[in-house]
Each structure stands twice: as structure tokens, then as C-alpha cells.
Design an enzyme around this catalytic site. Structure first.
Site, PDB file in Angstrom:
ATOM      1  N   GLU A 435      82.484 -27.381  67.104  1.00 35.96           N
ATOM      2  CA  GLU A 435      83.849 -27.254  66.182  1.00 35.96           C
ATOM      3  C   GLU A 435      83.813 -26.668  65.156  1.00 35.96           C
ATOM      4  O   GLU A 435      84.947 -25.928  65.078  1.00 35.96           O
ATOM      5  CB  GLU A 435      84.041 -28.740  65.923  1.00 35.96           C
ATOM      6  CG  GLU A 435      84.425 -29.901  66.947  1.00 35.96           C
ATOM      7  CD  GLU A 435      85.273 -29.451  68.062  1.00 35.96           C
ATOM      8  OE1 GLU A 435      86.186 -28.934  67.681  1.00 35.96           O
ATOM      9  OE2 GLU A 435      85.164 -30.025  69.156  1.00 35.96           O
ATOM     10  N   HIS A 569      92.361 -34.458  78.737  1.00 32.48           N
ATOM     11  CA  HIS A 569      92.864 -33.123  79.092  1.00 32.48           C
ATOM     12  C   HIS A 569      94.160 -33.062  79.967  1.00 32.48           C
ATOM     13  O   HIS A 569      94.923 -32.306  79.741  1.00 32.48           O
ATOM     14  CB  HIS A 569      92.065 -31.899  79.478  1.00 32.48           C
ATOM     15  CG  HIS A 569      90.913 -31.911  78.273  1.00 32.48           C
ATOM     16  ND1 HIS A 569      89.973 -32.777  78.140  1.00 32.48           N
ATOM     17  CD2 HIS A 569      90.679 -30.726  77.240  1.00 32.48           C
ATOM     18  CE1 HIS A 569      89.149 -32.337  77.114  1.00 32.48           C
ATOM     19  NE2 HIS A 569      89.575 -31.148  76.637  1.00 32.48           N
TER      20      HIS A 569
END
Length: 672
Positions: A435, A569
Site C-alpha cells: 500500500e 472486486h
């Protein structure tokens, strides 16, 4: 006496006259002559166009291009004068460039403000799932999409004649769209997507009065339990909590998304999404990459199937597909939770990363500090004050509803953040570096590119950046450097066996991911183009999971279920092929950076931390943003413009050789 300052329109007339006079004279001219005659150095401070450096640069570029056009593309040789029609056309080109330049400045200034507003609302929603925050985020999204659609209509009016490469690329990126033309349908689509996202984010699975969120409750069960029935309860419960509640809305949203794509000239939404990769044969390239990896996955599948048969008996066939719920992950996209079952050398001390971190009394905040130090060791910038002040590292103690799924957020400029519910584990050490890699990419292009180009070269690039760093961080070499692992220096055979166990763990996270990612991508594309009908979506899902992964559902599934939506997703309409691309690219990036760092030996032992040479090259690629098609950015770092799987195979080569020999020795059936 008041000094007269000509307006922009008057100055444009002056520009045209100067250029026209030069052209009519038939003389060769250069930039200095034109700039001297225009005298642009003393413009009033309130004239915005001529006071910004970027505007002067754009103006300079268009003058230079006109000069080169007049001189036949060569500023060094005197040319025969062009016809009056040609000169007039050159003036029209210059006029068109100025109009486009003015529009792009206006667009980017407002785009920055809109992105900031929407990003703040999205952040507020994901870190505090209240009705108010959800409504505000939804409203901002609608308003932004309305504004973008209006700007696209304006952008489409411009001729491309005489524009610079940068201007043409900017207009191209603005016009790329699958947005619905009708505002009422756009509003309906946003509403459907918001409803689905809310169902997913708030889903829980309950048993004997105790309810589990996905993170950390269900994740922990799937990862640590080896009880067949307990895993089945968690697996089925999560799908029951989401699929049936979202299928109708998801189908309606998908129909609208397809309609929007077709209204913009694409065959379907999948066609639009593939087009953003700017590669004519993109789907064919993905198929070829998978073809090169599939034989190695099947060898790993055969080995793991034998190991799980030892644990679960006849519940796991020795020749067929495996039940999807016993592989330590809710979606079986990674299997590293069963590494103890799968280790080639179970008696050899393993790389106990989590235990090593806890022995050092490491905290979540220290994990982020380690990640920051890693990137800084390459010469990349440190994380900003905004990052440390605004990020959400762990689940809030006030127990408010949040989206725990780890994600990075670009709130413009230096305001970059991450959001996750982290714990001190080896897995989260990896995620933290991943991240923060997004945040490094944000900072690189936010600081070096205009607003339109402030995005990744492609979506897969963004995912690959942090994973490349993480591959170096979790290498045995780097973990020793951190003091998380200790290895004996004298016994080379022991180190090789430890490495084999390490490679098995990474294969269970990386190699098994490729068939999952292509399943997600192919299923989405084939639903969009009608190969999988809406009333057969769940059957199509399991057909593809069997084809690519060699997995089957542990219980009967029907069209009342909607198992794809159990994945974030799919529920949130995030295209998944980016992750397939990223898993290819991260190994290509790793190989290139290790070469630049002058690392020798096996690729899996490479640690390029501390190499300013590697960091400089890495940083240059990051700074390009979306200013060039992704093959150009890939070439900047690796020297090639094509994705290939050779670096993946090189990384895992010792394990792949061992797997083939072991399967032959055990008589394991390869395939299903």
C-alpha cells in the site's frame, strides 16, 4: 500616463501577424526571432495565461512546432517558402493549439478540485460507514460524473489538427469513457453500486449468537482452521450473506455499464476496460502469459492435492479438482495458510516471520516506519505529514463500521493515505509495503505530472509497484537484515532446504494467484459480452474456476446463489485483470532492479534496498505517470516493452524443478 497592456485576443493577433510576416518573407526563422518580436517577458501579473510556467512552456512548444513546420521539420537548414494556403493552415494549427491549451488548463484546474472533493468524501465513507457519509459520497460521484460528461462534450469539439503529442494524449484520456449519456441512468447506476457496496461492507456471518465480520474474524478462521466443516460454515456463510442479496442489483448495474460502453462506441464494458491498456492484442497477450505459466501451476496443484488428501482423506480426490474452501483463503486466491502442510522439508526450521516480528515486540506503526525506511533507502521521498496524520492503520476502537479492505488513497498533492485493519503479522508486513508503494506512485506523479497524467501507466503498474518492494522486503536476505530471521552461515544444504520451504510459501501466494486472476477477468469479460448469460452467471463462474484453478464448490450451488460477489472486486466493479498484470510486472521489475543493484545469486534472495542506482531508475518510471503508454514506462526500467513470465519462472525455478521430480517420484496425477 497609463501603460497600455494588450489583451489576450490582441496579443494573439500580434502573434499571427509576426508569424504571417515571417512566412510571407519566405525567410528561415528561429524561436529567438519570434520571441524577441513578441516581447512576452513583461506581461501583467493578473494575466493568468502568461504568468504560469506551464502556460509559457505550452506557448513555447506551439511556437517551436510552427517554426519547425515552416522549416520543413528542420531548424538548421533554410527551406523554400511554402504556399499561402500552407502558411494559413499553420496559423490555424497554432490557433487550435491555443484553444485546446486554454481548455486543458481550465479542465485540469477543476479536475483537481473535483478529485479532491470526491476523494475526501470517499475517505469519510470508507472510514465511517454512516448513512450520511454514504449519501454524500454518492452525491459527489453523481455531480462529478455530470461535470466530466459535460467536459467530454467540449473536448470532443476540438480538431486534432496541429496539436502536440501531449495535447492529443490529454484529449484522448479525457474522452476515454463508458459513462451513460442519460443523467437519470447515471444516477441509477451510482445508486445500485452504492447499495451493493454497502451490503458487502456490512456483511457478517453469525453462529450461536456470535457474529463475525470478514476482517479479522472470518479471515482468521479460513487461515488457521483445518477443520473441514468449520471452514465450510465460514465459506458458505460469507457467500449466503452477500450473493443472494446483491445478484439482482449487480445484474441491473452490469446491464447499465454495458449500455454506457456501447453508447461510447465499445462492444461492451469489457471491451472498454481492455482498451485502456492501449494494446491491440491485450487479451491475447494475457492468454499467452497464462499458457506459459499453466504447466507449472498444474505441477503445484498435483503436489498440494496429494498433501490435502493426506489430511482430509477421500474428501479430496487424487485425480480431480479440489474443494475450494480448504486452501486457507475465502476465495482460494492464495494458499499460503497451508504452508505447514505443503513444506517440502517440514523438519527444517522455517522462516517464521510473524513470530520473529512479535519477538521484537513490533507494533503496527513500526511496520509502516519500516516500509518508509525501505523506500527512503532507495532515494525515494519520505511519507508526508498528511500520511501519518490521516491514515487508518488499524480498526478504530470506537467500533464504527469501516471498510477494512486494505487500500491506498490519493487525495491530491502530498495528501496520500492508507486504510486497513492491520495486525502484526508477516502477511500484513507485506501488505503495508504494497500500500505504501501506491502512495510512492501517487507522490511521484502528483509532483511531476499535470493533473490529467496523474495516474499509473496502467492499473497493473500501480499494483505492481508495492509488490516489487515487498518481494525484496520478504526475501531471506532482507528479513535477516531486519533481525526478524536468523540463519546459520555454515550449512549451505540447510539454507537450500530453508529456501525451498520459503519458495513453496511464496508459490502458494503468487503462483496460485495467476489462475484465480484470469478466472476473475475471463468471467467478467464473458458476462459482459454475453458468452455467459445473466441467468447462468454462477454456473459460468464455477465452470471457469474448474477450468483454470482445478477447484469445485464444496456444496451444491445454484443460480439462486451469486458466488462471484463474495469477492470485493466483483461486488465493487473493480476490474481484476490489473492483478494478473501486476503479478507479471512485479517480477520483471524485481529482476531489473536487482540487476541495477548489482545483485548476484538466485532471484528469490535478492534485496535491492539501499541501492540509489536502482531507486533512481525506479523513481523515473514512477514520475512518468500516465504521460506515455505503459510499454514506454516498462522500457524505462526494464529495457523491454513486452510483458513476459520469464522472471516469474526464474524466481521459482528451484522449486519448479523439485516439484516435477517429486510428482514423478510420488506418481501424482498432473491435471484434473
Amino acid at each position: 500616463m497609463k501603460h497600455y497592456q494588450p489583451t489576450f485576443s490582441v496579443r494573439w493577433i500580434i502573434v499571427s501577424m509576426v508569424l504571417f510576416c515571417c512566412q510571407c518573407s519566405g525567410e528561415f526563422y528561429d524561436e529567438d526571432q519570434v520571441w524577441d518580436q513578441l516581447d512576452l517577458g513583461n506581461q501583467p501579473a493578473n494575466d493568468e495565461y502568461f504568468t504560469s510556467a506551464s502556460s509559457i512552456s505550452i506557448y513555447h512548444d506551439f511556437l517551436r512546432d510552427i517554426i519547425e513546420d515552416h522549416n520543413g521539420g528542420d531548424i538548421l537548414e533554410k527551406q523554400v517558402p511554402y504556399s499561402y494556403a500552407y502558411r494559413w493552415r499553420m496559423n490555424n494549427y497554432a490557433r487550435n493549439r491555443l484553444k485546446v491549451s486554454k481548455f486543458l488548463r481550465y479542465y485540469q484546474r477543476l479536475l483537481h478540485l473535483w478529485r479532491r472533493k470526491c476523494a475526501l468524501a470517499e475517505w469519510a465513507k470508507e472510514t465511517n460507514l454512516t448513512k450520511h457519509n454514504i449519501a454524500v459520497s454518492k452525491q459527489n460521484t453523481l455531480q462529478f460524473s455530470k461535470w466530466v460528461e459535460k467536459q467530454r462534450k467540449e473536448a470532443n469539439k476540438f480538431s486534432r489538427a496541429g496539436l502536440t503529442y501531449t495535447q492529443k494524449r490529454m484529449l484522448k484520456l479525457i474522452l476515454e469513457s463508458s459513462a451513460l449519456k442519460e443523467a437519470i441512468l447515471r444516477k441509477k447506476l451510482v445508486g445500485l453500486e452504492s447499495q451493493i457496496s454497502t451490503v458487502y461492507s456490512k456483511a457478517t456471518v453469525c453462529k450461536l449468537g456470535k457474529c463475525y465480520h470478514f476482517e479479522p474474524g472470518l479471515i482468521k478462521i479460513m487461515r488457521t482452521s483445518r477443520d473441514y466443516d468449520e471452514l465450510l460454515w465460514a465459506w458458505k456463510g460469507w457467500r449466503d450473506a452477500i450473493g443472494p442479496k446483491t445478484r439482482k442489483d449487480w445484474t441491473a448495474a452490469e446491464i447499465l455499464r454495458n449500455k454506457g460502453a456501447r453508447e461510447n462506441g465499445y462492444a461492451d464494458i469489457g471491451d472498454y476496460l481492455r482498451s485502456t491498456y492501449e494494446t491491440p492484442d491485450f487479451e491475447k497477450d494475457i492468454d499467452e502469459l497464462w499458457d506459459s505459466l499453466e504447466p507449472y501451476y498444474k505441477e503445484l496443484h498435483a503436489y498440494i492435492r496429494r498433501k490435502l488428501h493426506h489430511v482430509y482423506g477421500n474428501r479430496v480426490s487424487l485425480t480431480g479438482p479440489m474443494p475450494a474452501h480448504i486452501l486457507s483463503d475465502m476465495w482460494a486466491m492464495k494458499w499460503d495458510g497451508i504452508r505447514k502442510i505443503a513444506e517440502p522439508y517440514p523438519d527444517v526450521p522455517g522462516f517464521a516471520v510473524t513470530e520473529g516480528m512479535r519477538k521484537k515486540n513490533m507494533t503496527v506503526n513500526q511496520m509502516f516506519k519500516l516500509a518508509d525506511e525501505f523506500y527512503r533507502s532507495l532515494g525515494l521521498p519520505k511519507m508526508t505529514p498528511e500520511f501519518w496524520q490521516n491514515s487508518m492503520f488499524t480498526r478504530p476502537k470506537d467500533n464504527r463500521s469501516v471498510v477494512c479492505y486494505a487500500s491506498a488513497h490519493n487525495l491530491e498533492g502530498d495528501d496520500v493515505r492508507v486504510k486497513m485493519c492491520a495486525a502484526v503479522t508477516g502477511e500484513y508486513l507485506y501488505v503495508v509495503h504494497h500500500e505504501m508503494g501506491h502512495c510512492q506512485y501517487y507522490l511521484a506523479y502528483n509532483r511531476h505530472q499535470p493533473e490529467i497524467f496523474q495516474s499509473g501507466a496502467n492499473h497493473g503498474f500501480h499494483e505492481a509497484i508495492g509488490d516489487t518492494a515487498a518481494l525484496s522486503v520478504i526475501s531471506p536476505t532482507h528479513l535477516q537484515k531486519l533481525g526478524i530471521l536468523t540463519r546459520s552461515d555454515g550449512d549451505a544444504a540447510l539454507q537450500d532446504r530453508q529456501d525451498m520451504n520459503f519458495l513453496m510459501q511464496k508459490a502458494l501466494a503468487k503462483l496460485v494467484f495467476f489462475p484465480y486472476a484470469i478466472t476473475m477477468a475471463k468471467w467478467s469479460w464473458d458476462v459482459a459480452r454475453g458468452v455467459i448469460p445473466y441467468d447462468q452467471m454462477n454456473a459460468g463462474w464455477w465452470r471457469y474456476r474448474k477450468k483454470y484453478q482445478g477447484l469445485i464448490p464444496p456444496v451444491m450451488r445454484t443460480e439462486k446463489d451469486f458466488d462471484p460477489a463474495s469477492k470485493y472486486h466483483i461486488a465493487n466493479f473493480v476490474p481484476y485483470v490489473r492483478y494478473f498484470v501486476s503479478h507479471i510486472l512485479q517480477f520483471q521489475f524485481l529482476e531489473a532492479l536487482c540487476d541495477l543493484a548489482k545483485q548476484t545469486g538466485p532471484l528469490h534472495r535478492c534485496d535491492f534496498s539501499g541501492s540509489k542506482t536502482a531507486g533512481e531508475k525506479f523513481g523515473k518510471m514512477l514520475q512518468m505517470g500516465q504521460s506515455q503508454p505503459w510499454p514506454v514506462a516498462l522500457h524505462e526500467l526494464t529495457g523491454t516493452r513486452k510483458m513476459n513470465a520469464s522472471a516469474v519462472i526464474r524466481y521459482f525455478r528451484p522449486l519448479l524443478n523439485w516439484l516435477k521430480q517429486e510428482n514423478q517420484r510420488m506418481g501424482n496425477h498432473v491435471g484434473w
